[in-house]
Design an enzyme around this catalytic site. Structure first.
Site, PDB file in Angstrom:
ATOM      1  CG  ASP A 197      -1.816   1.101   1.317  1.00 30.42           C
ATOM      2  OD1 ASP A 197      -1.526   0.953   0.299  1.00 30.42           O
ATOM      3  OD2 ASP A 197      -2.857   1.257   1.867  1.00 30.42           O
TER       4      ASP A 197
ATOM      5  CG  ASP B 111      -3.358   3.952  -3.694  1.00 30.38           C
ATOM      6  OD1 ASP B 111      -4.486   3.360  -3.315  1.00 30.38           O
ATOM      7  OD2 ASP B 111      -3.283   5.090  -2.434  1.00 30.38           O
ATOM      8  CD  GLU B 112      -5.676  -0.930  -0.904  1.00 31.69           C
ATOM      9  OE1 GLU B 112      -5.149  -1.659   0.144  1.00 31.69           O
ATOM     10  OE2 GLU B 112      -6.692  -0.404  -0.735  1.00 31.69           O
TER      11      GLU B 112
END
Length: 392
Positions: free
Chosen positions: A7, A97-98
């Site tokens: 993350d 983003d993860e």
């Protein structure tokens, strides 16, 4: 099975600090009116995502706010996912983003999961220039909590057999799916930690939270999460939202915003070859309460006019609430996605003509850009930010 949850830390803000050295080690945020992201230096002052810039500056007078650069965030996300896929083919993107990475099959070739996690962090930092936190565990749920606990820019490994010792002292708010309402219900029953939830009677939890949420959260608290990392999973819904500040809005202004959101999402539906059945209108009121209204079509559709008609009807239903309490955010989600193969067209028959209009508009925008053709009410007006997203 060994799973990593990777993350990126304060993603938008980290990209800005990477690209502008003058922003490093300073309290800064991305947005305008409403903040989209905040650096950890700003978070230390109490600044949070979705906070108004006015409130943020009152908490942090030295705050630097920069406008968003969505193309930069998209490029950074793609570069990070290239690193993920270079390390393992089993990658499940959750957002830009993860992601979850299954590295259980790499032990003999590469090494133990902790070593692979360190490689992920090192390569993202050196090749993309961004900090990333990684959690390592035997299940997706525990790995995700581990990465959150390790932030910022950390690594936390939960060994097999150590899940209970790690999870049970944590507050129930750490559970994936526990929001304000669920948290309040559990606290009212004297349940404040994950361990207390695990020790509670499952039937009592189900009676308080309902069957779906009760069974699910009780199972997670007892470290029962058989879900595998699933690469290439297609999303089950598509949506868009727009923060609109705190000033009063007329009905025409809200209709204009709704039109833009519906056109955006329906265009994405058609571009991915999907149709949707359930339309949800999401509002954040000026008192920070959130409300939703949904409706499911008899048959799935991707027609802009069909969903715009539904959206307008739902917006009309909540207009007294908006007039009384104000509104700061308007969003929509279209769920129940499917492919249109062999689906019977919906009545009325003029939906066929509407589909031709949509197709023509899509072709023009694909060739000449999204702003080449627009509705008259949108001329000279900002349509809001186009949020980066994972590829379909």
């Amino acid at each position: 099975m060994s799973i990593l949850h990777a993350d990126l830390d304060s993603f938008y803000a980290s990209v800005e600090q990477r690209d502008d050295p003058s922003l490093r080690d300073r309290p800064m945020a991305v947005g305008g009116g409403i903040l989209l992201a905040a650096s950890y230096e700003a978070k230390a002052c109490g600044v949070r995502t979705a906070m108004s810039e006015r409130v943020a500056r009152s908490l942090c007078p030295d705050l630097v706010v920069v406008p968003p650069r969505m193309s930069a965030y998209t490029q950074a996300s793609r570069a990070v996912f290239e690193v993920f896929h270079d390390i393992t083919p089993v990658v499940e993107g959750i957002s830009i983003d993860e992601a979850f990475l299954d590295v259980g099959g790499l032990r003999r070739l590469v090494g133990p999961p902790e070593l692979i996690a360190r490689t992920v962090r090192s390569r993202v930092r050196s090749e993309v220039g961004l900090p990333i936190s990684v959690g390592v565990a035997q299940t997706k749920f525990v790995a995700k909590i581990a990465s959150a606990v390790s932030k910022p820019d950390g690594l936390l490994v939960v060994p097999a057999g150590g899940e209970t010792a790690f999870l049970h002292p944590l507050p129930i708010e750490r559970l994936w799916g526990v929001g304000k309402v669920t948290s309040a219900k559990l606290h009212a029953r004297g349940i404040a930690t994950i361990g207390q939830l695990a020790a509670a009677q499952e039937d009592a939890v189900v009676g308080e939270l309902g069957a779906a949420a009760g069974h699910h959260l009780w199972a997670l608290a007892n470290v029962r999460d058989p879900r595998p990392v699933t690469p290439g999973r297609r999303r089950r819904s598509m949506g868009a939202q727009r923060a609109i500040g705190g000033r009063p809005r007329t009905g025409d202004e809200l209709d204009e915003i709704l039109m833009g959101l519906v056109e955006k999402v329906c265009g994405r539906l058609r571009d991915s070859g999907r149709w949707g059945a359930t339309f949800t209108l999401r509002l954040r009121l000026a008192d920070f309460n959130r409300i939703t209204r949904s409706r499911t079509l008899p048959l799935p559709s991707a027609a802009t006019q069909t969903f715009l008609r539904v959206g307008r009807e739902l917006l009309e239903q909540v207009s007294p609430l908006i007039a009384d309490r104000g509104i700061t955010l308007l969003g929509i989600t279209i769920a129940g996605l499917t492919t249109p193969d062999r689906l019977q067209p919906m009545l009325p028959f003029d939906a066929v003509e509407s589909g031709r209009v949509d197709q023509t508009l899509d072709e023009i925008r694909e060739r000449f850009g999204n702003t080449a053709l627009t509705r008259g009410v949108h001329v000279g007006r900002s349509g809001g930010w186009e949020m980066p997203r994972l590829p379909e």
